[in-house]
Design an enzyme around this catalytic site. Structure first.
Site, PDB file in Angstrom:
ATOM      1  CE  LYS A 176      -1.925   2.549   3.455  1.00  0.00           C
ATOM      2  NZ  LYS A 176      -1.992   3.851   2.781  1.00  0.00           N
ATOM      3  CD  GLU A 251      12.829   0.117   8.581  1.00  0.00           C
ATOM      4  OE1 GLU A 251      13.736   0.752   9.154  1.00  0.00           O
ATOM      5  OE2 GLU A 251      12.691  -1.115   8.682  1.00  0.00           O
ATOM      6  CB  CYS A 285      13.272   9.252   8.255  1.00  0.00           C
ATOM      7  SG  CYS A 285      14.251   8.342   7.047  1.00  0.00           S
ATOM      8  CD  GLU A 386      10.075  12.811  11.993  1.00  0.00           C
ATOM      9  OE1 GLU A 386       8.968  12.289  12.206  1.00  0.00           O
ATOM     10  OE2 GLU A 386      10.918  12.311  11.221  1.00  0.00           O
TER      11      GLU A 386
HETATM   12  P1  NAD Z   1       2.121   7.931   8.385  1.00  0.00           P
HETATM   13  O1  NAD Z   1       2.431   7.132   9.601  1.00  0.00           O
HETATM   14  O2  NAD Z   1       1.077   8.940   8.447  1.00  0.00           O
HETATM   15  O3  NAD Z   1       1.744   6.954   7.179  1.00  0.00           O
HETATM   16  C1  NAD Z   1       2.598   5.910   6.764  1.00  0.00           C
HETATM   17  C2  NAD Z   1       1.766   4.817   6.130  1.00  0.00           C
HETATM   18  O4  NAD Z   1       1.058   4.092   7.145  1.00  0.00           O
HETATM   19  C3  NAD Z   1       0.689   5.333   5.171  1.00  0.00           C
HETATM   20  O5  NAD Z   1       0.634   4.497   4.041  1.00  0.00           O
HETATM   21  C4  NAD Z   1      -0.566   5.263   6.011  1.00  0.00           C
HETATM   22  O6  NAD Z   1      -1.741   5.155   5.242  1.00  0.00           O
HETATM   23  C5  NAD Z   1      -0.325   4.013   6.818  1.00  0.00           C
HETATM   24  N1  NAD Z   1      -1.050   3.896   8.085  1.00  0.00           N
HETATM   25  C6  NAD Z   1      -1.337   4.888   8.962  1.00  0.00           C
HETATM   26  N2  NAD Z   1      -1.947   4.363  10.040  1.00  0.00           N
HETATM   27  C7  NAD Z   1      -2.027   3.025   9.852  1.00  0.00           C
HETATM   28  C8  NAD Z   1      -2.551   1.943  10.629  1.00  0.00           C
HETATM   29  N3  NAD Z   1      -3.096   2.128  11.830  1.00  0.00           N
HETATM   30  N4  NAD Z   1      -2.461   0.691  10.134  1.00  0.00           N
HETATM   31  C9  NAD Z   1      -1.889   0.476   8.931  1.00  0.00           C
HETATM   32  N5  NAD Z   1      -1.397   1.466   8.142  1.00  0.00           N
HETATM   33  C10 NAD Z   1      -1.459   2.731   8.608  1.00  0.00           C
HETATM   34  O7  NAD Z   1       3.534   8.547   7.971  1.00  0.00           O
HETATM   35  P2  NAD Z   1       3.842   9.580   6.801  1.00  0.00           P
HETATM   36  O8  NAD Z   1       3.311  10.900   7.174  1.00  0.00           O
HETATM   37  O9  NAD Z   1       3.512   8.974   5.505  1.00  0.00           O
HETATM   38  O10 NAD Z   1       5.426   9.621   6.822  1.00  0.00           O
HETATM   39  C11 NAD Z   1       6.189  10.504   7.550  1.00  0.00           C
HETATM   40  C12 NAD Z   1       6.921   9.764   8.633  1.00  0.00           C
HETATM   41  O11 NAD Z   1       7.651   8.676   8.062  1.00  0.00           O
HETATM   42  C13 NAD Z   1       7.962  10.623   9.316  1.00  0.00           C
HETATM   43  O12 NAD Z   1       7.871  10.410  10.704  1.00  0.00           O
HETATM   44  C14 NAD Z   1       9.283  10.083   8.782  1.00  0.00           C
HETATM   45  O13 NAD Z   1      10.380  10.281   9.637  1.00  0.00           O
HETATM   46  C15 NAD Z   1       8.962   8.646   8.593  1.00  0.00           C
HETATM   47  N6  NAD Z   1       9.866   8.015   7.627  1.00  0.00           N
HETATM   48  C16 NAD Z   1      10.752   7.105   8.086  1.00  0.00           C
HETATM   49  C17 NAD Z   1      11.649   6.516   7.219  1.00  0.00           C
HETATM   50  C18 NAD Z   1      12.646   5.520   7.712  1.00  0.00           C
HETATM   51  O14 NAD Z   1      13.250   4.846   6.890  1.00  0.00           O
HETATM   52  N7  NAD Z   1      12.860   5.396   9.012  1.00  0.00           N
HETATM   53  C19 NAD Z   1      11.624   6.845   5.864  1.00  0.00           C
HETATM   54  C20 NAD Z   1      10.676   7.768   5.412  1.00  0.00           C
HETATM   55  C21 NAD Z   1       9.790   8.350   6.315  1.00  0.00           C
END
Ligand code: NAD
Length: 482
Positions: A176, A251, A285, A386
């Site tokens: 997804k 991640e 990130c 963050e």
């Molecule tokens: P988010 O948590 O809002 O969404 C991430 C994904 O999870 C989306 O596809 C979302 O639809 C899904 N999701 C949300 N709640 C869920 C649930 N309860 N069950 C299943 N799926 C769910 O994050 P975002 O805003 O897309 O990304 C930003 C964050 O990602 C920042 O905190 C950033 O640091 C982190 N990030 C980390 C890395 C890494 O490698 N550590 C890389 C890129 C981004």
């Protein structure tokens, strides 16, 4: 990319209408224009996709590693062929500059290549048993169906980072993409189809967290869940996966300290501090979230930093001269502005920016000014949570001890930066700095043969390289006797 492309779901090698009968419009954060439509997936679509992945698994598992590599090389070649179109798709849906999007496509290509090169390196072990002639084999076997969930900040690379190792290791996958940025993943699905990867090996279900992410995690047949996103969502996913005792790889967010000591190459450090904070409009990130500078060089560093920040060109991300595009969405822009306002109310000094940009093309998009805050203290919210936006918090430290103490007093543990020429400081840092990935005398940017892994609330598991690939296999121990 033709504007207004309408995508169905990619399930079992076919473009499939969503059971909801609905599509969501995807908007360009620089212009507000609709750039495509993605199907609104739901639980029933996830069920169909997992069923397809389950059906495709035995044949893909039994496909020789060299043939799985061929498929990945083919996919890599197609991504390379379509680099420009893919980069434009990334920029249109996410807002990073075209230059950065081209870099993202290159990273996706490198990830596919690494996975292809290593399909044959998932080797087992043979250990002598206690019985005469017995051999104990520790085999490496794929998990089965992988459930993958991605964030929006690297809409293509984060998907390639999950698909490549998953299928290299003989798993099948239901992925997804983020609901804000599904078009790059769908363009990749078209290339998966063109590469001739068998039906059901890669499935893409678009939609939001509650309607698609939650059922992917809850489905009893997704045996490994790999998610990139925020820490709060990661915690929910881990709790939900516990219901079926699934393996999870998370991640999550970061709060990278950027430490500059008094013997550092100042120009190099300033340049890297700016790239690591304002690259991708601060939405990485590994971004420089708190800059700690030794008091002996603080004033000179601050002066050079101001100049560089003021020179950043914010604007049309398709223009090669632009340094920084818009934030990904209105909500993200508001979130960052609230963090800045709170920091000011807590005593931080606003030196540059601190506001939404307006006038001309800025009025159509989600543009935020590159921002510099000084006088930030360790206790302020901005130093602890963050930001994920173009806001640099500059802080003065007495010595390395103080920098280390502040850096480590943090619930995140993904990336850190250190600028010094002193080997003793570097060696001490390797033992005492509690972060999974440290950049010494350079800006950020992972490589596919490294290992991208955070401690604490930055996640569990890790991605890339041999360690990342091994996450996609389980072990099976066989006591072999004649
Ligand atoms: P988010 O948590 O809002 O969404 C991430 C994904 O999870 C989306 O596809 C979302 O639809 C899904 N999701 C949300 N709640 C869920 C649930 N309860 N069950 C299943 N799926 C769910 O994050 P975002 O805003 O897309 O990304 C930003 C964050 O990602 C920042 O905190 C950033 O640091 C982190 N990030 C980390 C890395 C890494 O490698 N550590 C890389 C890129 C981004």
């Amino acid at each position: 990319m033709p504007s207004q492309t309408r995508y169905d779901l990619f399930i079992d090698g076919s473009w499939t209408k969503p059971t909801s009968g609905e599509w969501t419009q995807i908007r360009n954060p620089a212009t507000g224009d609709v750039v495509g439509e993605a199907a609104r997936g739901q639980e029933q679509d996830v069920k169909i996709a997992v069923e397809a992945a389950k059906k495709a698994f035995p044949a893909w598992r039994d496909t020789p590693a060299s043939k799985r590599a061929d498929a990945l090389y083919k996919l890599r070649d197609l991504v390379a062929r379509d680099k420009e179109t893919l980069a434009r798709t990334i920029t249109s849906e996410m807002g990073k500059t075209l230059k950065e999007a081209q870099g993202e496509v290159d990273f996706a290509i490198a990830l596919l290549r690494f996975a292809a090169e290593n399909t044959r390196r998932l080797e087992g072990e043979i250990i002598p048993g206690e019985r005469p002639g017995e051999k104990i084999l520790i085999d490496r076997v794929p998990h089965g169906v992988v459930g993958a969930i991605a964030a929006w900040n690297f809409p293509l690379a984060l998907c390639a980072r999950k698909i490549a190792p998953a299928i290299a290791a003989g798993n099948t996958i239901v992925l997804k993409p983020h609901e804000l940025t599904p078009l790059s993943a769908l363009a990749l699905a078209k290339l998966v189809e063109e590469a001739g990867i068998p039906a059901g090996v890669v499935n893409i279900v678009t939609g939001d967290g509650p309607e698609v992410g939650v059922p992917i995690v809850a489905h009893p047949d997704t045996r490994l869940i790999t998610m990139t996103g925020s820490t709060p969502a990661g915690k929910k996913i881990m709790a939900a996966a516990a219901e079926h005792l699934k393996e999870v790889r998370l991640e999550l967010g970061g709060k990278a300290p950027f430490i500059v000591m008094d013997d550092a190459d100042l120009d190099k450090a300033v340049e890297a501090a700016v790239v690591a904070r304002f690259g991708n409009a601060g939405q990485i990130c590994t971004s420089n979230e708190r800059t700690y500078v030794h008091e002996a060089i603080y004033d000179r560093f601050a002066e050079k930093l101001r100049e560089k920040i003021k020179a950043l060109k914010v604007g049309d991300p398709m223009d090669q001269a632009t340094d920084m595009g818009p934030k990904v969405s209105e909500d993200e822009l508001k979130k960052v502005h609230e963090i800045v306002e709170k920091a000011i109310s807590q005593g931080a000094k606003l030196e540059i920016g601190g506001k939404r940009l307006t006038g001309g093309i800025y009025d159509k998009g989600c543009f935020y000014a590159p921002t510099l805050l000084t006088g930030v203290t360790h206790e302020m919210d901005i130093a602890r949570n963050e930001v994920f936006g173009p806001v640099l918090s500059l802080m003065k430290v007495r010595d390395f001890d103080e920098a280390l103490e502040r850096a480590n007093d943090c619930r995140y543990g993904l990336s850190a930066y250190l600028f010094t020429k002193d080997l003793a400081t570097i060696l001490r840092m390797t033992r005492e700095l509690n972060f999974g990935e440290v950049y010494v005398n350079r800006e950020g940017g992972e490589e596919p043969q490294g290992f991208h892994h955070g401690y604490g609330e930055s996640g569990l598991g890790g991605e890339d390289g041999q360690h990342g690939l091994e996450a996609y296999v389980d072990t099976k121990t066989i006591y072999l006797n004649a």
